[in-house]
Design an enzyme around this catalytic site. Structure first.
Site, PDB file in Angstrom:
ATOM      1  N   ASN A 108       0.831  -1.206   0.000  1.00  0.00           N
ATOM      2  CA  ASN A 108       0.000   0.000   0.000  1.00  0.00           C
ATOM      3  C   ASN A 108       0.873   1.266   0.000  1.00  0.00           C
ATOM      4  O   ASN A 108       2.051   1.199  -0.329  1.00  0.00           O
ATOM      5  CB  ASN A 108      -1.003  -0.032   1.156  1.00  0.00           C
ATOM      6  CG  ASN A 108      -2.349   0.573   0.767  1.00  0.00           C
ATOM      7  OD1 ASN A 108      -2.404   1.632   0.160  1.00  0.00           O
ATOM      8  ND2 ASN A 108      -3.420  -0.106   1.107  1.00  0.00           N
ATOM      9  N   ARG A 109       0.328   2.381   0.423  1.00  0.00           N
ATOM     10  CA  ARG A 109       0.983   3.662   0.161  1.00  0.00           C
ATOM     11  C   ARG A 109       1.743   4.229   1.364  1.00  0.00           C
ATOM     12  O   ARG A 109       1.314   4.056   2.505  1.00  0.00           O
ATOM     13  CB  ARG A 109      -0.064   4.682  -0.296  1.00  0.00           C
ATOM     14  CG  ARG A 109      -0.636   4.309  -1.644  1.00  0.00           C
ATOM     15  CD  ARG A 109      -1.772   5.196  -2.091  1.00  0.00           C
ATOM     16  NE  ARG A 109      -2.176   4.814  -3.449  1.00  0.00           N
ATOM     17  CZ  ARG A 109      -2.956   3.758  -3.728  1.00  0.00           C
ATOM     18  NH1 ARG A 109      -3.432   3.003  -2.766  1.00  0.00           N
ATOM     19  NH2 ARG A 109      -3.233   3.454  -4.986  1.00  0.00           N
ATOM     20  N   HIS A 134       3.313  -0.141  -2.767  1.00  0.00           N
ATOM     21  CA  HIS A 134       3.654  -1.564  -2.859  1.00  0.00           C
ATOM     22  C   HIS A 134       5.160  -1.829  -2.990  1.00  0.00           C
ATOM     23  O   HIS A 134       5.595  -2.649  -3.794  1.00  0.00           O
ATOM     24  CB  HIS A 134       2.909  -2.222  -4.023  1.00  0.00           C
ATOM     25  CG  HIS A 134       1.421  -2.273  -3.845  1.00  0.00           C
ATOM     26  ND1 HIS A 134       0.809  -2.368  -2.624  1.00  0.00           N
ATOM     27  CD2 HIS A 134       0.403  -2.261  -4.760  1.00  0.00           C
ATOM     28  CE1 HIS A 134      -0.501  -2.414  -2.773  1.00  0.00           C
ATOM     29  NE2 HIS A 134      -0.781  -2.332  -4.050  1.00  0.00           N
ATOM     30  N   HIS A 208      -1.823  -9.998  -2.989  1.00  0.00           N
ATOM     31  CA  HIS A 208      -2.605  -9.090  -3.831  1.00  0.00           C
ATOM     32  C   HIS A 208      -3.378  -9.861  -4.910  1.00  0.00           C
ATOM     33  O   HIS A 208      -3.417  -9.432  -6.072  1.00  0.00           O
ATOM     34  CB  HIS A 208      -1.658  -8.057  -4.456  1.00  0.00           C
ATOM     35  CG  HIS A 208      -2.306  -6.767  -4.839  1.00  0.00           C
ATOM     36  ND1 HIS A 208      -3.361  -6.681  -5.713  1.00  0.00           N
ATOM     37  CD2 HIS A 208      -2.044  -5.494  -4.440  1.00  0.00           C
ATOM     38  CE1 HIS A 208      -3.705  -5.411  -5.858  1.00  0.00           C
ATOM     39  NE2 HIS A 208      -2.931  -4.668  -5.094  1.00  0.00           N
ATOM     40  N   SER A 209      -4.022 -10.964  -4.530  1.00  0.00           N
ATOM     41  CA  SER A 209      -4.813 -11.722  -5.523  1.00  0.00           C
ATOM     42  C   SER A 209      -6.060 -10.948  -5.921  1.00  0.00           C
ATOM     43  O   SER A 209      -6.676 -10.268  -5.096  1.00  0.00           O
ATOM     44  CB  SER A 209      -5.221 -13.080  -4.944  1.00  0.00           C
ATOM     45  OG  SER A 209      -4.088 -13.920  -4.872  1.00  0.00           O
ATOM     46  N   GLU A 347      -6.999  -7.377   0.447  1.00  0.00           N
ATOM     47  CA  GLU A 347      -5.594  -7.458   0.847  1.00  0.00           C
ATOM     48  C   GLU A 347      -5.515  -7.189   2.346  1.00  0.00           C
ATOM     49  O   GLU A 347      -5.666  -6.053   2.780  1.00  0.00           O
ATOM     50  CB  GLU A 347      -4.771  -6.393   0.121  1.00  0.00           C
ATOM     51  CG  GLU A 347      -4.946  -6.336  -1.371  1.00  0.00           C
ATOM     52  CD  GLU A 347      -4.636  -4.934  -1.915  1.00  0.00           C
ATOM     53  OE1 GLU A 347      -3.617  -4.348  -1.521  1.00  0.00           O
ATOM     54  OE2 GLU A 347      -5.429  -4.432  -2.714  1.00  0.00           O
TER      55      GLU A 347
HETATM   56  C1  GLA Z   1      -3.901  -1.600  -4.457  1.00  0.00           C
HETATM   57  C2  GLA Z   1      -4.137  -0.148  -4.387  1.00  0.00           C
HETATM   58  C3  GLA Z   1      -4.856   0.304  -5.597  1.00  0.00           C
HETATM   59  C4  GLA Z   1      -4.127  -0.082  -6.847  1.00  0.00           C
HETATM   60  C5  GLA Z   1      -3.886  -1.560  -6.842  1.00  0.00           C
HETATM   61  C6  GLA Z   1      -3.047  -1.945  -8.024  1.00  0.00           C
HETATM   62  O1  GLA Z   1      -5.058  -2.300  -4.248  1.00  0.00           O
HETATM   63  O2  GLA Z   1      -4.824   0.240  -3.221  1.00  0.00           O
HETATM   64  O3  GLA Z   1      -5.018   1.698  -5.573  1.00  0.00           O
HETATM   65  O4  GLA Z   1      -2.905   0.579  -6.893  1.00  0.00           O
HETATM   66  O5  GLA Z   1      -3.243  -1.940  -5.663  1.00  0.00           O
HETATM   67  O6  GLA Z   1      -3.480  -1.381  -9.214  1.00  0.00           O
END
Ligand code: GLA
Length: 382
Positions: A108-109, A134, A208-209, A347
């Site tokens: 995530n961010r 990620h 991240h499936s 996730e």
């Molecule tokens: C995560 C993020 C989304 C996106 C996906 C991949 O779920 O929260 O914003 O970036 O990964 O596209």
């Protein structure tokens, strides 16, 4: 008899395509096969096929620890592959939205790709607008893991290990991550993730499936019925960075405390044209219950097939993502074109940007401690 006929398929495939059968010799209750999935960085990439006593099958590659296929039965007993992905390594080496992978070192961010830890400042790659996503440019989804398959009492299993060197993608400390995938005889995909470090570092690993319980390539997921065990969520700015608050789901589109279709209120969640975000769910939910204890996070029902997926986790949060950025530009397994919202993700993880949110459950791992995350995706029908 039934068991053996289920295992006949993998045996035949192994004979036809030269895949090696390993482990479990003489064990009629499960099967593990290994074949080449192509090359990466001058090394052979492996693809493992794990089959349990019920005939369910999962395929996992040691590139990115990616789940490439998962075949589970519908209410008639017919198998379908319920994850999005590619037929070969080339697909995963190209641009794709983290299909099936283990993402990290921090999933995530992280706002602006910056954090400080023990009074030291760190700068990471910014790869999602102004933010880090990620794990950066070459996260755990884009590296080769060591892999070893083995039979366990619960079912066939695959252990993957990756050493992320000190400084990789800007993160401090040598971090050894281990992922154990088990396809249990109870039709669960159990994922146990642990990590140890030699210097303090943030860690937040997630699978991240992308799921489509009607089968990948069968259209959108808007009719899936979702229930989330969350009374609150973490609101974000327009770039999906949490504000730091917990907000009650009550009276918002984020209220999944009783089952509703993913599509029901999705139109009420705005996007951000600047990040090509058309809107829809991409939200971290604060799970009810204790962090560290395995608890129900989500239950999803696909009414046509009758497939049910329950998600249990030890983590405090789950990012529910409705596949908003899929746009038909990705061609996956068997030529399937993945259009917008043709898959969704659940996730399990610590909350996004936790490293910059002092009051939140900590993502800092210190030497001598072990990071531990369990997530169980359990399949049944109704
Ligand atoms: C995560 C993020 C989304 C996106 C996906 C991949 O779920 O929260 O914003 O970036 O990964 O596209």
């Amino acid at each position: 008899m039934k068991i053996q006929s289920h295992l006949f398929g993998p045996l035949l495939l192994a004979l036809l395509f030269g895949a090696g059968l390993l482990g479990c010799t003489g064990n009629i209750h499960m099967r593990i096969a290994k074949q080449s999935f192509g090359d990466f960085d001058g090394k052979t990439v492996d693809l493992f096929t794990l089959t349990n006593s019920k005939g369910a099958t999962v395929k996992i590659t040691n590139y990115g620890s990616i789940v490439t296929e998962l075949h589970v039965a519908d209410r008639e007993g017919d198998l379908a592959d319920v994850v999005l992905g590619f037929d070969n390594i080339e697909g995963y080496l190209g641009k794709h939205p983290y299909f099936g992978a283990i993402v990290g070192r921090v999933a995530n961010r992280i706002a602006k790709g910056r954090f400080s830890l023990d009074d030291k400042n760190y700068t990471l790659a910014v790869n999602n607008g102004p933010n880090h996503l990620h794990g950066g440019l070459r996260g755990f989804d884009k590296v080769l893991w060591d892999a070893e398959a083995h039979c366990t009492a619960d079912g066939p299993a695959l252990t993957l290990t990756y050493l992320s060197a000190d400084g990789e993608e800007g993160y401090p400390g040598n971090l050894t991550a281990t992922v154990v995938y088990t396809l249990t005889h109870a039709n669960e995909l159990k994922i146990e993730i642990t990590a140890v470090t030699d210097a303090p570092t943030p860690v937040n690993l997630a699978n991240h499936s992308y799921w489509n319980l009607a089968g990948h390539g069968s259209g959108d997921i808007l009719g899936h019925e979702l229930c989330l065990n969350a009374d609150s969520y973490t609101p974000t700015d327009e770039w999906l960075i949490p504000t730091g608050a917990f907000a009650p789901v009550e009276g918002t589109p984020f209220d999944f405390r009783t089952p509703k279709t993913i599509g029901a209120d999705m139109g009420d969640v705005p996007g951000n044209p600047e990040m090509n975000n058309p809107g829809g769910f991409d939200t971290n939910f604060v799970l009810n219950g204790k962090t560290g204890a395995l608890k129900l996070a989500a239950r999803v029902v696909e009414p046509r097939s009758g497939r049910v997926m329950e998600v249990f986790t030890t983590e405090p949060g789950v990012q529910f993502y409705s596949g908003n950025f899929l746009d038909g530009s990705t061609v996956g397994k068997g030529g399937a074109v993945y259009e917008r919202r043709n898959g969704f993700c659940l996730e399990t993880q610590h909350f996004p940007d936790s490293i910059n949110k002092p009051g939140w459950p900590s993502v800092v791992l210190r030497p001598g401690k072990t990071y531990r995350h369990v997530v169980v995706y359990a399949f049944s029908t109704e």
